[in-house]
Structures are given as structure tokens and as C-alpha cells.
Scaffold this motif. Sequence first.
Motif, PDB file in Angstrom:
ATOM      1  N   LEU A  62       0.825  -1.205   0.000  1.00 24.55           N
ATOM      2  CA  LEU A  62       0.000   0.000   0.000  1.00 24.55           C
ATOM      3  C   LEU A  62       0.867   1.266   0.000  1.00 24.55           C
ATOM      4  CD1 LEU A  62      -2.818  -1.059   2.497  1.00 24.55           C
ATOM      5  CD2 LEU A  62      -2.966  -0.889  -0.001  1.00 24.55           C
ATOM      6  N   ILE A  63       1.952   1.230   0.755  1.00 24.48           N
ATOM      7  CA  ILE A  63       2.870   2.382   0.746  1.00 24.48           C
ATOM      8  C   ILE A  63       3.463   2.574  -0.641  1.00 24.48           C
ATOM      9  CG2 ILE A  63       5.052   3.260   1.667  1.00 24.48           C
ATOM     10  CD1 ILE A  63       4.357   1.900   4.315  1.00 24.48           C
ATOM     11  N   GLY A  64       3.803   1.428  -1.266  1.00 25.03           N
ATOM     12  CA  GLY A  64       4.324   1.503  -2.626  1.00 25.03           C
ATOM     13  C   GLY A  64       3.311   2.086  -3.584  1.00 25.03           C
ATOM     14  N   LEU A  65       2.023   1.763  -3.383  1.00 31.42           N
ATOM     15  CA  LEU A  65       0.968   2.309  -4.236  1.00 31.42           C
ATOM     16  C   LEU A  65       0.877   3.824  -4.073  1.00 31.42           C
ATOM     17  CD1 LEU A  65      -1.366   1.800  -6.195  1.00 31.42           C
ATOM     18  CD2 LEU A  65      -2.836   1.425  -4.193  1.00 31.42           C
ATOM     19  N   ILE A  66       1.038   4.280  -2.831  1.00 29.93           N
ATOM     20  CA  ILE A  66       0.981   5.733  -2.593  1.00 29.93           C
ATOM     21  C   ILE A  66       2.146   6.438  -3.285  1.00 29.93           C
ATOM     22  CG2 ILE A  66       1.123   7.510  -0.804  1.00 29.93           C
ATOM     23  CD1 ILE A  66      -0.307   5.541   1.083  1.00 29.93           C
ATOM     24  N   PHE A  67       3.325   5.891  -3.139  1.00 27.58           N
ATOM     25  CA  PHE A  67       4.496   6.501  -3.794  1.00 27.58           C
ATOM     26  C   PHE A  67       4.377   6.440  -5.311  1.00 27.58           C
ATOM     27  CE2 PHE A  67       6.501   6.196   0.370  1.00 27.58           C
ATOM     28  CZ  PHE A  67       7.284   7.335   0.407  1.00 27.58           C
ATOM     29  N   THR A  68       3.767   5.374  -5.805  1.00 32.37           N
ATOM     30  CA  THR A  68       3.567   5.270  -7.268  1.00 32.37           C
ATOM     31  C   THR A  68       2.659   6.384  -7.769  1.00 32.37           C
ATOM     32  OG1 THR A  68       3.879   2.878  -7.225  1.00 32.37           O
ATOM     33  CG2 THR A  68       2.693   3.787  -9.103  1.00 32.37           C
ATOM     34  N   LEU A 123       4.845  -1.955  -9.338  1.00 36.15           N
ATOM     35  CA  LEU A 123       4.969  -3.370  -9.680  1.00 36.15           C
ATOM     36  C   LEU A 123       6.147  -4.021  -8.970  1.00 36.15           C
ATOM     37  CD1 LEU A 123       4.146  -3.249 -13.510  1.00 36.15           C
ATOM     38  CD2 LEU A 123       2.653  -3.934 -11.607  1.00 36.15           C
ATOM     39  N   LYS A 124       7.245  -3.283  -8.842  1.00 44.99           N
ATOM     40  CA  LYS A 124       8.396  -3.830  -8.117  1.00 44.99           C
ATOM     41  C   LYS A 124       8.066  -4.043  -6.634  1.00 44.99           C
ATOM     42  CE  LYS A 124      11.832  -1.727 -11.207  1.00 44.99           C
ATOM     43  NZ  LYS A 124      12.943  -0.756 -11.311  1.00 44.99           N
ATOM     44  N   ILE A 125       7.398  -3.031  -6.051  1.00 47.34           N
ATOM     45  CA  ILE A 125       7.016  -3.145  -4.641  1.00 47.34           C
ATOM     46  C   ILE A 125       6.032  -4.302  -4.457  1.00 47.34           C
ATOM     47  CG2 ILE A 125       5.857  -2.012  -2.726  1.00 47.34           C
ATOM     48  CD1 ILE A 125       8.605  -0.918  -3.259  1.00 47.34           C
ATOM     49  N   LEU A 126       5.084  -4.446  -5.392  1.00 46.84           N
ATOM     50  CA  LEU A 126       4.100  -5.525  -5.305  1.00 46.84           C
ATOM     51  C   LEU A 126       4.769  -6.890  -5.408  1.00 46.84           C
ATOM     52  CD1 LEU A 126       1.159  -6.451  -5.164  1.00 46.84           C
ATOM     53  CD2 LEU A 126       1.045  -6.217  -7.664  1.00 46.84           C
ATOM     54  N   ALA A 127       5.729  -7.013  -6.339  1.00 53.36           N
ATOM     55  CA  ALA A 127       6.442  -8.278  -6.494  1.00 53.36           C
ATOM     56  C   ALA A 127       7.205  -8.638  -5.220  1.00 53.36           C
ATOM     57  CB  ALA A 127       7.386  -8.198  -7.678  1.00 53.36           C
ATOM     58  N   ALA A 128       7.857  -7.661  -4.611  1.00 53.72           N
ATOM     59  CA  ALA A 128       8.593  -7.910  -3.374  1.00 53.72           C
ATOM     60  C   ALA A 128       7.649  -8.315  -2.240  1.00 53.72           C
ATOM     61  CB  ALA A 128       9.389  -6.661  -2.988  1.00 53.72           C
ATOM     62  N   SER A 129       6.473  -7.678  -2.184  1.00 49.30           N
ATOM     63  CA  SER A 129       5.489  -8.008  -1.147  1.00 49.30           C
ATOM     64  C   SER A 129       4.966  -9.429  -1.324  1.00 49.30           C
ATOM     65  CB  SER A 129       4.329  -7.011  -1.190  1.00 49.30           C
ATOM     66  OG  SER A 129       4.783  -5.704  -0.953  1.00 49.30           O
ATOM     67  N   LEU A 130       4.695  -9.824  -2.576  1.00 51.08           N
ATOM     68  CA  LEU A 130       4.203 -11.178  -2.838  1.00 51.08           C
ATOM     69  C   LEU A 130       5.244 -12.235  -2.477  1.00 51.08           C
ATOM     70  CD1 LEU A 130       2.312 -10.636  -6.225  1.00 51.08           C
ATOM     71  CD2 LEU A 130       1.329 -10.919  -3.936  1.00 51.08           C
ATOM     72  N   VAL A 131       6.524 -11.913  -2.743  1.00 55.11           N
ATOM     73  CA  VAL A 131       7.595 -12.847  -2.380  1.00 55.11           C
ATOM     74  C   VAL A 131       7.636 -13.039  -0.864  1.00 55.11           C
ATOM     75  CG1 VAL A 131      10.090 -13.182  -2.310  1.00 55.11           C
ATOM     76  CG2 VAL A 131       8.978 -12.440  -4.422  1.00 55.11           C
ATOM     77  N   ILE A 132       7.500 -11.935  -0.140  1.00 53.66           N
ATOM     78  CA  ILE A 132       7.526 -12.016   1.331  1.00 53.66           C
ATOM     79  C   ILE A 132       6.358 -12.861   1.834  1.00 53.66           C
ATOM     80  CG2 ILE A 132       7.290 -10.676   3.450  1.00 53.66           C
ATOM     81  CD1 ILE A 132       8.743  -8.397   2.012  1.00 53.66           C
TER      82      ILE A 132
END
Length: 320
Positions: A238-244, A254-263
Motif C-alpha cells: 500500500l505504501i508503494g501504491l501511494i508513492f507510485t 509493480l516492483k514493490i508488489l512483487a517484493a510483497s508477494l515474495v515475502i
Amino acid sequence: VAVAQSVTDEQGKASITAPTHLRKSYNLRVYYNGFVVFEDVVRLPYRRSIIPLRKTVDMQRYSFFLSVHDTWGFIPEIKLTPIFTSSEMDEPTTLSSEQQSGGSYLFSNLPLALYQLTLQYKSFIVEEDIQIPSDDVDIAFPAEFSIKINILDSRGSVVNDAKVIVSRGGKQVEKQSNESGVIFSLPPGMYTVRIYCQDDLIGARKINVFSQRSFDVITTQEPVFSLIVTVSAIVFALIGLIFTYIKKDVMYFLKILAASLVIIAVVSPWWMLQGSTNSVETSTTMYLIPLELITKTTTADVISGELAYLPDLFIDVVSL
């Protein structure tokens, strides 16, 4: 030296044949269950070859009832064989009993004497002197085994402060678990183990206690760390979405989302197999953190699981 011997028939009669002699005598002994119950000196002159010598032996015999219970007051769920011996026996003999209902045993046809009663199961022995005739005796057999129960959550991690209740035949004992598990001292038998967390049933299973053992009980309790990691990953996305939105750069999100899904994937089940019938549900789940393969079974009476074996080579490869 025994010249002749015989055994009584169903009517209690026995016939002995020995050489006649005008001057010599014989010692006549009657043995019963190792005891000499009659002894006499007899002569067999020549006329006894025509007119047999007759002897009548009267003896008193007694019965003895023994009741046995375990340390919980129940009928022992183990095979016990009470035996009698006596130092007063001329021929050492072991006398056995007949098992009756309700944990009782009957010794029959006992001559008057002081007996040593012995009960044994593995390393547990009860010895007691019994003077026959005697009133019925009730004995608590002291056999108990140390049972360790390790309480684990759905991923195989230790659960602290769980309430563990072990019950059998309407009687129960309760303890709180800790990092080292919980230890009970129980007489042999089959028990039901129930585990509660804040009054919620999180595990239940049957255990057989016939030796010192350790049990791992997988419960339905979910670990806190997986929830924290999942929520943190979502917040990170969500923070990544705000910064996007601020930077107007979709690739950043997309990079932040990919990292979140990996976690999230790391703390989620790696793979899972499930099966069920009308009354049984079974699942096998592989986790990476912690690295465990867990099988769970749920029925009307069982809510539990077990840790499956993982080869060392597999653990080494996954841990790279």
C-alpha cells in the motif's frame, strides 16, 4: 530316597505299591501345593500284600480374594499375574490365581501358611506377606510412566501457556505447557489429551501409555509471526501504491508488489494436499519457515497432527 509315589485322582484317592518287609518301616508323606500336609511312619509286613494299608488324610484349604487397582483407582489396563510362594513349602512351588471380573483375582485351595504375594509389571514390583486364612486384600499397583507432551502450533513451533488436560474414565489432570512441553506421570492405560488456548479447543488426541514416551501434538493454533509478516507485506504494498501515485511511475508499484508477494509466499504454505471422507479430514502441508512437513487429521474425537520426516539432503538444499 523315594521308594514309590503316586498322584491323587479326581476323587482324591491314590494307590502306592512298595515292597513288604517284616522289620523295616517307611516314611509316608503327603504333599499338596509344595507343603507336607501329612506325615507318618508306616510298616508293611507280609500280610499287607493281601490286606492293603489304608490311610485317610484330612486337610483344610482356603480361598483368598485379591483386588488390584492403579494409582487412579481404576482397574489396571495391563496384564498382571499375581503369584503366591511360601518359605514354609518343602518343595518350592509357585501358585497362580484365576482372574475374576473387576480387577479381582482368586487363589483357591490354599493350605494354612504364611505366603509371599508378588505382582510384577516391567520394573514395578509389589511384594506383601499374606497369612492364610486372610480377609480380602485390596492393593494399589504403583506403576506410573513419565509422559512428555510437546504442544506445537499449526507450523510445528512451540506453543506456550496452553492448557493441557489428560483424562481417563471420568478423571482428569490439568497442567500448563511451556517451552519444554508438559510432563505427566500416568498409570498404564489409554488417555484422551485435550489442549485449550483461552478456552478454545485447539487440539485433541488419544495416547497409549504403556512405557515412558514423548508425544508431539500439532494443534490448530496459528503462529503470530506469519500474520505479522503478511500484514507487513500488505502495508508495504500500500505504501508503494501511494508513492507510485506521487511519482506517476507504475513500474515502481509493480516492483514493490512483487517484493510483497515474495515475502507473503515465504511464510505461506509451499504446497498442500487435502483429502476427506464423511468423518475424517486429512491434510499435508509443506512450510518453508519453519522448514516442516506437517500432516493434520480431524475427526469427531481427534484434532491433531504430526511432524513428518524430511531427509537431511532435502533440508540442506532448501536451506541454501
